[in-house]
Design a protein around this motif. Structure first.
Motif, PDB file in Angstrom:
ATOM      1  N   LEU A   1      -2.036  -8.653  35.541  1.00 47.67           N
ATOM      2  CA  LEU A   1      -2.240  -9.646  34.501  1.00 47.67           C
ATOM      3  C   LEU A   1      -3.496 -10.458  34.761  1.00 47.67           C
ATOM      4  CD1 LEU A   1      -1.389 -10.959  31.903  1.00 47.67           C
ATOM      5  CD2 LEU A   1       0.045 -12.540  33.199  1.00 47.67           C
ATOM      6  N   TYR A   2      -3.765 -10.775  36.033  1.00 49.22           N
ATOM      7  CA  TYR A   2      -4.971 -11.535  36.343  1.00 49.22           C
ATOM      8  C   TYR A   2      -6.213 -10.747  35.951  1.00 49.22           C
ATOM      9  CZ  TYR A   2      -8.256 -14.558  38.773  1.00 49.22           C
ATOM     10  OH  TYR A   2      -9.309 -15.408  39.065  1.00 49.22           O
ATOM     11  N   ASN A   3      -6.213  -9.467  36.233  1.00 49.02           N
ATOM     12  CA  ASN A   3      -7.341  -8.612  35.860  1.00 49.02           C
ATOM     13  C   ASN A   3      -7.534  -8.604  34.344  1.00 49.02           C
ATOM     14  OD1 ASN A   3      -9.402  -6.718  36.588  1.00 49.02           O
ATOM     15  ND2 ASN A   3      -8.076  -5.059  35.881  1.00 49.02           N
ATOM     16  N   LYS A   4      -6.424  -8.520  33.609  1.00 49.30           N
ATOM     17  CA  LYS A   4      -6.478  -8.528  32.150  1.00 49.30           C
ATOM     18  C   LYS A   4      -6.966  -9.879  31.629  1.00 49.30           C
ATOM     19  CE  LYS A   4      -2.590  -8.586  29.704  1.00 49.30           C
ATOM     20  NZ  LYS A   4      -1.355  -8.189  28.939  1.00 49.30           N
ATOM     21  N   LEU A   5      -6.523 -10.957  32.274  1.00 52.01           N
ATOM     22  CA  LEU A   5      -6.883 -12.304  31.839  1.00 52.01           C
ATOM     23  C   LEU A   5      -8.375 -12.575  32.033  1.00 52.01           C
ATOM     24  CD1 LEU A   5      -5.791 -15.000  30.777  1.00 52.01           C
ATOM     25  CD2 LEU A   5      -5.227 -15.610  33.137  1.00 52.01           C
ATOM     26  N   VAL A   6      -8.900 -12.238  33.204  1.00 57.77           N
ATOM     27  CA  VAL A   6     -10.335 -12.438  33.445  1.00 57.77           C
ATOM     28  C   VAL A   6     -11.152 -11.526  32.538  1.00 57.77           C
ATOM     29  CG1 VAL A   6     -12.177 -12.291  35.178  1.00 57.77           C
ATOM     30  CG2 VAL A   6      -9.946 -13.233  35.814  1.00 57.77           C
ATOM     31  N   GLY A   7     -10.570 -10.404  32.146  1.00 60.06           N
ATOM     32  CA  GLY A   7     -11.268  -9.489  31.253  1.00 60.06           C
ATOM     33  C   GLY A   7     -11.562 -10.055  29.880  1.00 60.06           C
ATOM     34  N   ILE A   8     -10.749 -11.018  29.408  1.00 59.09           N
ATOM     35  CA  ILE A   8     -11.017 -11.619  28.091  1.00 59.09           C
ATOM     36  C   ILE A   8     -11.539 -13.056  28.233  1.00 59.09           C
ATOM     37  CG2 ILE A   8      -9.374 -10.156  26.884  1.00 59.09           C
ATOM     38  CD1 ILE A   8      -8.214 -13.607  27.168  1.00 59.09           C
ATOM     39  N   ALA A   9     -11.724 -13.504  29.476  1.00 56.42           N
ATOM     40  CA  ALA A   9     -12.229 -14.856  29.730  1.00 56.42           C
ATOM     41  C   ALA A   9     -13.742 -14.903  29.527  1.00 56.42           C
ATOM     42  CB  ALA A   9     -11.877 -15.284  31.147  1.00 56.42           C
ATOM     43  N   HIS A  10     -14.293 -16.105  29.554  1.00 55.06           N
ATOM     44  CA  HIS A  10     -15.747 -16.271  29.494  1.00 55.06           C
ATOM     45  C   HIS A  10     -16.387 -15.387  30.564  1.00 55.06           C
ATOM     46  CE1 HIS A  10     -19.715 -18.068  29.569  1.00 55.06           C
ATOM     47  NE2 HIS A  10     -19.395 -18.899  28.584  1.00 55.06           N
ATOM     48  N   PRO A  11     -17.389 -14.591  30.220  1.00 53.38           N
ATOM     49  CA  PRO A  11     -17.990 -13.674  31.203  1.00 53.38           C
ATOM     50  C   PRO A  11     -18.615 -14.389  32.393  1.00 53.38           C
ATOM     51  CG  PRO A  11     -19.258 -13.729  29.144  1.00 53.38           C
ATOM     52  CD  PRO A  11     -17.974 -14.436  28.875  1.00 53.38           C
ATOM     53  N   GLY A  12     -18.866 -15.699  32.263  1.00 49.28           N
ATOM     54  CA  GLY A  12     -19.369 -16.437  33.415  1.00 49.28           C
ATOM     55  C   GLY A  12     -18.342 -16.607  34.511  1.00 49.28           C
TER      56      GLY A  12
END
Length: 491
Positions: free
Chosen positions: A290-301
């Motif tokens: 889930l963390y991988n998925k969450l950072v995947g849609i987060a601000h690219p910064g």
């Protein structure tokens, strides 16, 4: 106040180059000698009078990470000097440089720094043998009382996590700061879009402990496509750095995973032998997915941000929400007054969990004579109710209190609601929930944590870069952590 530049190089390379391997330091003849010496070093005899004036004329040194409470204290040392007649010189360093300096000083035979900012994981756990047991001073004749219930006034989880190591009867540090990760969000954006978001997603979108991490993901994704005020719904401190371990840990614990067996005990009192890593278990892998998925849609910064980067992104209106340290509230209010809300982090299948990052201040056990006693006077004053309240009000920094009694003061309770003259108190409901034993998140307090931490955030960073799936990543990190623990505490 003296400011020194951080030393270059890593902690391990510094100690190796200095001939002070970590394991060697723990058993150092010099450290053992200075411990024995302190038992016979003459302390000025107490003959009555004001115990605060007992060591008048003494000068001591306080080595600290550059934190909010220390900034506030450094800006106004006059009350302590007037109370005690003791002079304090403060050295502010980046944490890695502080650890290097403390390690060398503990092996020197006589303390240059009598008061130490004792990070639980980088100082307290590996170097507890070099810190004084404060029972020598607390309640002893000739020393002032800690006041307002003494040790019992400190928030219990913080006293254990920041002040003790292995032995519950010994206190090596008094809780000094208490940064804790909570949910920070753009209240104005939720006010504008909350109805539409709830209708589209089919659940209550009010930030708080009843939300789940999966719902957080859906809310962030919805904001990405629907809110005009910010380009992204969430941001994360996912840089290849300690911040990444902190950010991920909230999900790890929420999903029922942990670093080792009996994780809460290992986090509260610590251990020298934590056993096998649990990072290869299904709960840890589910959290990583889930963390991988969450950072995947987060601000690219996000993959380049630590806690400061993501805090700046929220204030720059680049993201609508983020998990971050609660002590950012004062800066948030100065930039976005009235627009930021604070809530407990979402829950997982197991619980809510909030990374605690607090530290204590202790006394170098190779401090001698009047310097040793004066160091305790500083600890007592720096963690007192009056000083913590003054820090909370300080324009130079401040942090938030570690004493329960401060939160009961009428002016502090009033500040929990806007308009607030003490904006960090706007987080009170969230952090009080986070500090409950069932909700606090405690990384392992073990002597070899620094190496484990590096293995964890390096592996997670590679996963976020697409260099491994969550299952492979957690298996690899678990194996690496096991090798570190099996090798023990060595340079």
């Amino acid at each position: 106040m003296t400011n020194l530049e951080p030393a270059s190089g890593t902690r391990r390379s510094f100690l190796r180059a200095s001939g002070l391997g970590i394991g060697a330091l723990a058993a150092s003849p010099l450290l053992a000698a200075c411990n024995n010496q302190n038992q016979t070093t003459a302390m000025p005899r107490y003959t009555g009078g004001d115990p605060w004036r007992r060591f008048e004329g003494t000068t001591i040194n306080f080595i600290s990470e550059n934190t909010a409470p220390t900034a506030a204290i450094a800006a106004n040392l006059k009350p302590f000097t007037e109370l005690t007649g003791v002079n304090v010189q403060i050295v502010n360093l980046e944490l890695t440089a502080l650890v290097q300096r403390v390690a060398l000083d503990m092996a020197s035979g006589h303390a240059q720094y009598q008061v130490i900012y004792a990070d639980p994981y980088q100082v307290l756990a590996p170097y507890s043998a070099g810190l004084a047991d404060l029972s020598e001073f607390v309640g002893a004749d000739g020393y002032p009382e800690l006041g307002h219930g003494g040790l019992k006034d400190f928030i219990p989880t913080q006293l254990n996590a920041a002040g003790k190591f292995v032995d519950d009867e010994k206190v090596f540090a008094l809780p000094y700061d208490c940064p804790t990760m909570i949910w920070q969000y753009r209240k104005d954006i939720f006010d504008t879009y909350g109805g539409r978001m709830a209708d589209d997603l089919g659940f209550d979108i009010t930030p708080g402990a009843d939300r789940t991490w999966e719902e957080y993901f859906q809310m962030a994704e919805w904001i990405n496509g629907n809110a005009d005020e910010v380009p992204y719904g969430t941001g994360h401190q996912a840089k290849q750095h300690d911040s990444l371990m902190c950010d991920f840990s909230n999900l790890l614990w929420a999903y029922g995973g942990d670093y080792f067996e009996n994780g809460q005990d290992v986090g509260l009192l610590g251990t020298k032998d934590p056993g096998q890593s649990l990072l290869n278990q299904p709960e840890a892998k589910e959290a990583a997915a889930l963390y991988n998925k969450l950072v995947g849609i987060a601000h690219p910064g996000s993959r380049g941000w630590d806690w400061d980067g993501v805090a700046n992104a929220l204030r720059a209106e680049q993201i609508a929400m983020t998990p971050n340290w609660h002590e950012n509230a004062a800066a948030n209010e100065s930039v976005l007054p009235g627009k930021v809300g604070y809530a407990p982090l979402p829950k997982g299948p197991k619980r809510n969990a909030h990374m605690y990052g607090g530290c204590g201040i202790g006394i170098a056990d190779n401090s001698q004579g009047a310097e040793r006693g004066a160091a305790f006077l500083f600890l007592a004053w720096a963690t007192s109710q009056d000083t913590q309240l003054a820090n909370l009000k300080s324009e130079a920094g401040g942090g938030t209190p570690t004493r329960s009694s401060v939160y009961e003061l009428p002016e502090v309770r009033k500040a929990e609601n806007r308009p607030s003259e003490l904006p960090n108190m706007l987080t009170a409901d969230a952090v009080n929930f986070a500090w409950q034993e069932a909700n606090i998140g405690l990384r392992p307090k073990i002597p070899m944590w620094n190496e484990c931490d590096t293995a964890i955030f390096t592996g997670l960073s590679q996963m976020l870069a697409g260099q491994g799936n969550p299952e492979e990543t957690m298996d690899g990190i678990s194996d690496h952590v096991d090798r570190i623990v099996e090798r023990g505490w060595v340079a």
